[in-house]
Design an enzyme around this catalytic site. Structure first.
Site, PDB file in Angstrom:
ATOM      1  N   ASP A  36       0.851  -1.184   0.000  1.00  0.00           N
ATOM      2  CA  ASP A  36       0.000   0.000   0.000  1.00  0.00           C
ATOM      3  C   ASP A  36       0.888   1.235   0.000  1.00  0.00           C
ATOM      4  O   ASP A  36       2.025   1.195   0.488  1.00  0.00           O
ATOM      5  CB  ASP A  36      -0.916   0.022   1.229  1.00  0.00           C
ATOM      6  CG  ASP A  36      -2.151   0.890   1.032  1.00  0.00           C
ATOM      7  OD1 ASP A  36      -3.224   0.314   0.779  1.00  0.00           O
ATOM      8  OD2 ASP A  36      -2.029   2.121   1.107  1.00  0.00           O
ATOM      9  N   ASN A  40      -5.180  -4.669  -6.948  1.00  0.00           N
ATOM     10  CA  ASN A  40      -6.402  -4.092  -6.388  1.00  0.00           C
ATOM     11  C   ASN A  40      -6.328  -2.581  -6.188  1.00  0.00           C
ATOM     12  O   ASN A  40      -7.352  -1.915  -6.160  1.00  0.00           O
ATOM     13  CB  ASN A  40      -6.700  -4.781  -5.046  1.00  0.00           C
ATOM     14  CG  ASN A  40      -7.823  -4.119  -4.293  1.00  0.00           C
ATOM     15  OD1 ASN A  40      -8.978  -4.146  -4.701  1.00  0.00           O
ATOM     16  ND2 ASN A  40      -7.481  -3.484  -3.175  1.00  0.00           N
ATOM     17  N   TYR A  95     -12.163   7.418 -14.378  1.00  0.00           N
ATOM     18  CA  TYR A  95     -12.259   6.151 -13.645  1.00  0.00           C
ATOM     19  C   TYR A  95     -12.936   5.086 -14.500  1.00  0.00           C
ATOM     20  O   TYR A  95     -12.443   3.965 -14.632  1.00  0.00           O
ATOM     21  CB  TYR A  95     -13.033   6.368 -12.348  1.00  0.00           C
ATOM     22  CG  TYR A  95     -13.202   5.139 -11.499  1.00  0.00           C
ATOM     23  CD1 TYR A  95     -12.213   4.758 -10.603  1.00  0.00           C
ATOM     24  CD2 TYR A  95     -14.359   4.365 -11.582  1.00  0.00           C
ATOM     25  CE1 TYR A  95     -12.364   3.620  -9.818  1.00  0.00           C
ATOM     26  CE2 TYR A  95     -14.518   3.234 -10.795  1.00  0.00           C
ATOM     27  CZ  TYR A  95     -13.522   2.869  -9.917  1.00  0.00           C
ATOM     28  OH  TYR A  95     -13.679   1.744  -9.142  1.00  0.00           O
ATOM     29  N   LYS A 107     -11.195   1.575 -15.945  1.00  0.00           N
ATOM     30  CA  LYS A 107     -11.679   0.244 -15.576  1.00  0.00           C
ATOM     31  C   LYS A 107     -12.122  -0.554 -16.803  1.00  0.00           C
ATOM     32  O   LYS A 107     -11.971  -1.780 -16.851  1.00  0.00           O
ATOM     33  CB  LYS A 107     -12.811   0.358 -14.562  1.00  0.00           C
ATOM     34  CG  LYS A 107     -12.368   0.948 -13.224  1.00  0.00           C
ATOM     35  CD  LYS A 107     -11.258   0.144 -12.571  1.00  0.00           C
ATOM     36  CE  LYS A 107     -10.912   0.660 -11.189  1.00  0.00           C
ATOM     37  NZ  LYS A 107      -9.853  -0.147 -10.529  1.00  0.00           N
ATOM     38  N   THR A 154     -17.141   1.608   1.193  1.00  0.00           N
ATOM     39  CA  THR A 154     -15.726   1.769   1.522  1.00  0.00           C
ATOM     40  C   THR A 154     -15.378   3.249   1.413  1.00  0.00           C
ATOM     41  O   THR A 154     -16.055   4.017   0.724  1.00  0.00           O
ATOM     42  CB  THR A 154     -14.834   0.970   0.555  1.00  0.00           C
ATOM     43  OG1 THR A 154     -15.019   1.474  -0.773  1.00  0.00           O
ATOM     44  CG2 THR A 154     -15.169  -0.514   0.598  1.00  0.00           C
TER      45      THR A 154
END
Length: 282
Positions: free
Chosen positions: A38, A93, A170, A174, A205
């Site tokens: 991360d 991810n 975005y 994707k 989230t």
């Protein structure tokens, strides 16, 4: 512990929270040694410490890396090989959803470029170095280890359906992840390397909630959800576990939608006025 990932090595990016953290914990529960990557090292370290406390029979290591930098992605894969000798699961991810991402008229080029750098190039580099590593994996039947491996790329439901709240960069990034995943899956299928996209629906989230920062924005998403709720990160982690394990041994190149039925729903955006039919039809 059922041991679906017993003795395997998993590298998870964006592991400091959300899907990445929940997947790190679940993979460890199933017997995997985990490298938590991360850009926020402290968050990854907390995840690694939690895993060590709960599952002392597996290893968990935290590493700081920016997936928008190729050298950081390569270093992460090299770290997994150095520490564990192999790489069985690569979960690309990490990603961003920039608050200034908007429609074609309002999205600035710098926001577009940053989004592509992380969401698309970062996944490309993750695949590139994971494939290189997985080609070297030896088979060890005594430990249940196979040649090849599983690569999971986080895409999104917006890759197959337009978003009611504009987020053009975005969405485009994707969609590109889906296309790239399919092609790589075909190229490397006979090497025993399975490559799949995981397509989450709207999740509760910080990544999404920070973007849907008003009740109006949240309502525009909820109206499209047949289940009437946002998903939980752990629900996506369970899907990732399926793709990582031998449970999905005959699955590659798929767009695995885990979206509460959203991609099959037919509803109108909340509060949007209905347009009249063309005058020629009246």
């Amino acid at each position: 512990m059922s041991g679906r990932l017993q003795n395997r090595v998993a590298l998870i990016t964006g592991a400091g929270g959300g899907i990445g953290l929940e997947s790190s914990i679940l993979f460890a529960q199933e017997g995997a040694h985990v490298l938590l990557v991360d850009i926020k090292l402290e968050a990854a370290e907390k995840g690694a410490a939690l895993i060590k406390e709960r599952y002392p029979n597996v290893s968990a290591i935290a590493l700081k890396a920016d997936v928008g930098k190729e050298e950081d992605v390569k270093a992460a894969v090299d770290k997994a090989i150095k520490e564990f000798g192999r790489l069985d699961v690569m979960f690309n991810n990490a990603g961003i959803m920039h608050p200034e991402d908007d429609n074609a008229l309002n999205t600035e080029e710098k926001i577009w470029d940053l989004t592509m750098q992380i969401n698309l190039k970062g996944v490309w580099w993750g695949c590139k170095y994971a494939i290189t590593a997985m080609r070297q994996n030896p088979t060890d039947e005594t430990k249940g280890l196979h040649a090849g491996g599983s690569i999971i790329n986080t895409a999104s439901f917006v890759a197959v359906r337009g978003a009611a709240t504009p987020q053009l960069a975005y969405t485009a990034s994707k969609g590109a992840v889906l296309a790239m995943t399919r092609e790589l899956a075909m190229v490397h299928a006979r090497e025993g390397i399975r490559i799949n996209s995981l397509c989450p629906g709207p999740l509760k989230t910080p990544l999404l909630m920070d973007f849907l920062n008003t009740q109006e924005k949240r309502d525009r998403r909820l109206v499209h959800l047949p289940m009437g709720r946002f998903g939980e990160a752990v629900e996506l982690a369970r899907a990732a576990l399926f793709l990582a394990s031998d449970d999905s041994s005959y699955v590659t190149g798929t767009d695995f939608l885990v979206d509460g039925g959203l991609s099959n729903a037919y509803v109108t955006a909340l509060g949007e006025p209905l347009l009249p039919p063309p005058a020629s039809l009246v």
